[in-house]
Design an enzyme around this catalytic site. Structure first.
Site, PDB file in Angstrom:
ATOM      1  N   GLY A  23       1.050  -1.220  -0.074  1.00 20.11           N
ATOM      2  CA  GLY A  23       0.121  -0.220   0.499  1.00 20.11           C
ATOM      3  C   GLY A  23       1.002   1.535  -0.029  1.00 20.11           C
ATOM      4  O   GLY A  23       2.074   1.284   0.817  1.00 20.11           O
ATOM      5  N   HIS A  52      -4.417   1.259   7.890  1.00 14.32           N
ATOM      6  CA  HIS A  52      -2.727   1.666   7.412  1.00 14.32           C
ATOM      7  C   HIS A  52      -2.365   3.186   6.182  1.00 14.32           C
ATOM      8  O   HIS A  52      -2.190   4.023   6.581  1.00 14.32           O
ATOM      9  CB  HIS A  52      -1.349   1.090   7.334  1.00 14.32           C
ATOM     10  CG  HIS A  52      -0.433   1.056   7.482  1.00 14.32           C
ATOM     11  ND1 HIS A  52       1.248   0.946   7.799  1.00 14.32           N
ATOM     12  CD2 HIS A  52       0.077   1.883   6.283  1.00 14.32           C
ATOM     13  CE1 HIS A  52       2.207   1.411   7.600  1.00 14.32           C
ATOM     14  NE2 HIS A  52       1.647   2.290   6.648  1.00 14.32           N
ATOM     15  N   GLU A  53      -2.999   2.875   5.408  1.00 13.46           N
ATOM     16  CA  GLU A  53      -3.209   3.897   4.208  1.00 13.46           C
ATOM     17  C   GLU A  53      -3.630   5.248   5.500  1.00 13.46           C
ATOM     18  O   GLU A  53      -3.653   6.260   4.957  1.00 13.46           O
ATOM     19  CB  GLU A  53      -3.564   3.096   3.048  1.00 13.46           C
ATOM     20  CG  GLU A  53      -2.737   2.508   2.566  1.00 13.46           C
ATOM     21  CD  GLU A  53      -0.930   2.350   2.272  1.00 13.46           C
ATOM     22  OE1 GLU A  53      -0.778   3.695   2.843  1.00 13.46           O
ATOM     23  OE2 GLU A  53      -0.306   1.339   3.026  1.00 13.46           O
ATOM     24  N   GLN A  95       3.478  10.029   1.176  1.00 12.13           N
ATOM     25  CA  GLN A  95       4.491   9.414   0.454  1.00 12.13           C
ATOM     26  C   GLN A  95       5.280   9.199  -0.567  1.00 12.13           C
ATOM     27  O   GLN A  95       6.402   9.390  -0.666  1.00 12.13           O
ATOM     28  CB  GLN A  95       4.397   7.610   1.153  1.00 12.13           C
ATOM     29  CG  GLN A  95       3.861   7.210   2.195  1.00 12.13           C
ATOM     30  CD  GLN A  95       3.423   5.479   2.218  1.00 12.13           C
ATOM     31  OE1 GLN A  95       2.537   5.055   1.817  1.00 12.13           O
ATOM     32  NE2 GLN A  95       4.495   4.824   2.545  1.00 12.13           N
ATOM     33  N   CYS A 114       6.175  -0.443   6.913  1.00 14.07           N
ATOM     34  CA  CYS A 114       5.946   0.522   6.926  1.00 14.07           C
ATOM     35  C   CYS A 114       7.266   0.843   4.951  1.00 14.07           C
ATOM     36  O   CYS A 114       8.359   1.037   5.517  1.00 14.07           O
ATOM     37  CB  CYS A 114       5.815   2.185   7.004  1.00 14.07           C
ATOM     38  SG  CYS A 114       5.084   3.737   6.019  1.00 14.07           S
ATOM     39  N   LEU A 115       6.653   1.086   3.897  1.00  8.72           N
ATOM     40  CA  LEU A 115       7.754   1.861   2.727  1.00  8.72           C
ATOM     41  C   LEU A 115       8.517   2.552   3.918  1.00  8.72           C
ATOM     42  O   LEU A 115       9.725   3.499   2.452  1.00  8.72           O
ATOM     43  CB  LEU A 115       7.032   2.168   1.427  1.00  8.72           C
ATOM     44  CG  LEU A 115       6.395   1.042   1.243  1.00  8.72           C
ATOM     45  CD1 LEU A 115       5.606   0.674  -0.853  1.00  8.72           C
ATOM     46  CD2 LEU A 115       7.820  -0.392   1.142  1.00  8.72           C
ATOM     47  N   HIS A 173      -1.420   7.318   7.179  1.00  8.74           N
ATOM     48  CA  HIS A 173      -1.190   7.370   6.157  1.00  8.74           C
ATOM     49  C   HIS A 173      -2.024   9.378   5.691  1.00  8.74           C
ATOM     50  O   HIS A 173      -1.325  10.065   6.294  1.00  8.74           O
ATOM     51  CB  HIS A 173      -0.539   6.878   5.577  1.00  8.74           C
ATOM     52  CG  HIS A 173       0.563   5.687   5.287  1.00  8.74           C
ATOM     53  ND1 HIS A 173       1.971   6.914   5.929  1.00  8.74           N
ATOM     54  CD2 HIS A 173       1.030   5.121   5.055  1.00  8.74           C
ATOM     55  CE1 HIS A 173       3.406   5.953   5.915  1.00  8.74           C
ATOM     56  NE2 HIS A 173       2.380   4.829   5.567  1.00  8.74           N
TER      57      HIS A 173
END
Ligand code: CO
Length: 183
Positions: A46, A132-133, A51, A90-91, A136
């Site tokens: 995701g 999670h997204e 991001q 997380c990326l 963000h």
């Protein structure tokens, strides 16, 4: 389509509450296409628009098993149910995971890339990715849910070798940990 740079902790844009998209125009379509390309390139699950440096309420999810891609514009949490503790990464915080409490099922509504109202019901990895997204887009990172940063564990970031064996069943135990690092 192009791969955009993923902003890393502690870039301040990750802490900004993203703004609602007012008009879904060609710039939003380009953003979505680039986000999907960036997500595939990172072998992630995701990605939220902030991001990649764009503070708008857009997120994309790509489920590794089915390769199904979900695009959500102005997503809103409708319902969360149950609780479980699962590893998450997380990326924007590469190389780390931690166990956190997430809902078992979530329902989210939003718009697709054509502006059509959609509802997504998620379980397991999809539920986790949706929570999670959406976090963000509100400037929240998964580490905010930890009592202490000492709970973070180091993991190997995905390598090109892993991508080559992707799709094969010969996966090792820590492959799941790596996949879940890409939210
Ligand atoms: Co993330």
């Amino acid at each position: 389509m192009s791969v955009r740079e993923i902003r890393l902790f502690d870039d301040p844009i990750l802490r900004r509450k993203a703004k609602r998209v007012q008009i879904i125009d060609s710039s939003i379509h380009k953003l979505i296409d680039d986000m999907l390309e960036t997500l595939r390139d990172a072998a992630g699950v995701g990605l939220a628009a902030n991001q990649v440096g764009v503070p708008l309420r857009v997120c994309v999810i790509r489920l590794p098993e089915t390769e199904e891609e979900i695009v959500l514009i102005n997503p809103q949490m409708v319902r969360k149910a149950g609780e479980r503790v699962i590893p998450e990464g997380c990326l924007s915080i590469p190389g780390y995971v931690a166990d956190i409490a997430r809902a078992e099922t979530v329902r989210v509504k939003g718009k697709d890339r054509h502006g059509k109202e959609i509802r997504v019901k998620g379980e397991e990895l999809l539920a986790q990715a949706l929570e999670h997204e959406l976090d963000h887009l509100n400037g929240v990172l998964y580490i905010d849910h930890l009592e202490s940063l000492d709970e973070l564990r180091k993991v190997e970031p995905p390598s090109e070798e892993d991508e080559e064996v992707e799709g094969e069943d010969a996966e090792t135990g820590d492959e799941g940990e790596r996949q879940r690092a890409g939210l």
